[in-house]
Enzyme design. Sequence first.
Site, mmCIF file in Angstrom:
data_model
loop_
_atom_site.group_PDB
_atom_site.id
_atom_site.type_symbol
_atom_site.label_atom_id
_atom_site.label_comp_id
_atom_site.label_asym_id
_atom_site.label_seq_id
_atom_site.Cartn_x
_atom_site.Cartn_y
_atom_site.Cartn_z
ATOM 1 N N ASP A 47 -0.407 -7.553 1.564
ATOM 2 C CA ASP A 47 0.171 -6.088 1.754
ATOM 3 C C ASP A 47 1.748 -6.015 1.854
ATOM 4 O O ASP A 47 2.130 -5.696 2.977
ATOM 5 C CB ASP A 47 -0.436 -5.296 2.997
ATOM 6 C CG ASP A 47 -0.158 -3.759 2.836
ATOM 7 O OD1 ASP A 47 0.411 -3.302 1.552
ATOM 8 O OD2 ASP A 47 -0.673 -3.120 3.852
ATOM 9 N N GLN B 245 0.331 6.006 11.621
ATOM 10 C CA GLN B 245 0.379 6.442 10.393
ATOM 11 C C GLN B 245 1.912 6.954 10.122
ATOM 12 O O GLN B 245 2.235 7.694 10.821
ATOM 13 C CB GLN B 245 -0.430 7.453 9.837
ATOM 14 C CG GLN B 245 -1.851 7.047 9.300
ATOM 15 C CD GLN B 245 -2.665 6.143 10.207
ATOM 16 O OE1 GLN B 245 -3.150 6.402 11.366
ATOM 17 N NE2 GLN B 245 -3.124 4.965 9.615
ATOM 18 N N GLY B 246 2.417 6.353 8.971
ATOM 19 C CA GLY B 246 3.713 6.515 8.669
ATOM 20 C C GLY B 246 4.819 5.476 9.075
ATOM 21 O O GLY B 246 6.098 5.525 8.516
ATOM 22 N N ASP B 247 4.212 4.566 9.831
ATOM 23 C CA ASP B 247 5.167 3.378 10.155
ATOM 24 C C ASP B 247 4.800 2.219 9.302
ATOM 25 O O ASP B 247 5.681 1.278 9.273
ATOM 26 C CB ASP B 247 4.586 2.929 11.622
ATOM 27 C CG ASP B 247 5.204 4.105 12.577
ATOM 28 O OD1 ASP B 247 6.191 4.352 12.745
ATOM 29 O OD2 ASP B 247 4.210 4.090 13.688
ATOM 30 N N SER B 248 3.688 2.529 8.507
ATOM 31 C CA SER B 248 3.561 1.601 7.303
ATOM 32 C C SER B 248 4.650 0.989 6.675
ATOM 33 O O SER B 248 5.533 1.789 6.236
ATOM 34 C CB SER B 248 2.520 1.987 6.574
ATOM 35 O OG SER B 248 1.127 1.687 6.896
ATOM 36 N N HIS C 18 0.844 -1.222 0.000
ATOM 37 C CA HIS C 18 0.060 -0.151 -0.069
ATOM 38 C C HIS C 18 0.828 1.394 -0.038
ATOM 39 O O HIS C 18 0.302 2.382 -0.252
ATOM 40 C CB HIS C 18 -0.964 -0.121 1.110
ATOM 41 C CG HIS C 18 -0.619 0.430 2.466
ATOM 42 N ND1 HIS C 18 -0.344 -0.459 3.534
ATOM 43 C CD2 HIS C 18 -0.254 1.748 2.772
ATOM 44 C CE1 HIS C 18 0.173 0.098 4.461
ATOM 45 N NE2 HIS C 18 0.104 1.637 4.431
HETATM 46 N N1 ARG Z 1 -1.865 2.437 7.211
HETATM 47 C C1 ARG Z 1 -1.004 3.129 8.014
HETATM 48 C C2 ARG Z 1 0.314 3.936 7.185
HETATM 49 O O1 ARG Z 1 0.172 3.774 5.876
HETATM 50 C C3 ARG Z 1 -0.238 2.334 9.132
HETATM 51 C C4 ARG Z 1 -1.429 1.848 10.164
HETATM 52 C C5 ARG Z 1 -0.921 1.295 11.193
HETATM 53 N N2 ARG Z 1 -1.892 1.205 12.114
HETATM 54 C C6 ARG Z 1 -1.931 0.661 13.355
HETATM 55 N N3 ARG Z 1 -2.894 0.820 14.283
HETATM 56 N N4 ARG Z 1 -1.003 -0.223 13.491
HETATM 57 O O2 ARG Z 1 1.208 4.420 7.845
#
Ligand code: ARG
Length: 256
Positions: free
Chosen positions: A116, A207-210, A71
Amino acid sequence: MLKFVILLSVIACALGAAVPEGLLPQLDGRIVGGSATTISSFPWQISLQRSGSHSCGGSIYSSNIIVTAAHCLQSVSASVLQVRAGSTYWNSGGVVSKVAAFKNHEGYNANTMVNDIAVIRLSSSLSLSSTIKTIGLATTAPANGASAVVSGWGTLSSGSSSIPTTLQYVNVNIVSQSACASSTYGYGSSIKSTMICAYTVGKDACQGDSGGPLVSGGNLVGVVSWGYGCAYTNYPGVYADVAVLRTWVVNTAKTV
Ligand code: ARG
């Protein structure tokens, strides 16, 4: 109003994310219980950047191959991507390498978030050092309850528009795929066989850890993928299950 909330959520995850159909993103949350660290403690961690800005995390699989989330690599061309390795800070230090090519898992589905995972080939190989190291891929998923650690430059709060410059980490406990899909937690059948979870009250990726690493027993066991908010009660962080996706990574690393 609902449209507004969804729009905000999309912006909040503009760093690159989605949640499965039927789960409305929730806006309030925290990366929680995290602490600042240095790259020497997480030398496999990289910052994946779009046009010079941090967008996702990733892990060093070999001197020229990075593992990240599919993603993170939707609707983007390799020419605007770069990887910073060997630095505690996403915006300075270490080394910056251009991206030669990348490949997303063919079975990635943005609605369900299955598969993913993606691999990136760097234009030039990294010189491995005390701050730049590879990490092995798990061959079996860790047991339910095993300790794990997730790291990254993601937001310190879910509604936040700014990210820390210093690398953060947080200790969490593995929640097996079956436990994560059970009625103990809120996700039910949204948890698919390519996913594994991690949960500790008040602690999570955000968000940003993905794309970044979930490590247990010295191996990469998960790739940060999605969650309902961040550190929200009964909603673990959801990760791509590296043990399940290992063969795809090994084979794709040879051909990307
Ligand atoms: N989708 C988020 C990203 O793009 C990461 C989300 C992780 N969320 C969580 N609750 N662990 O950075």
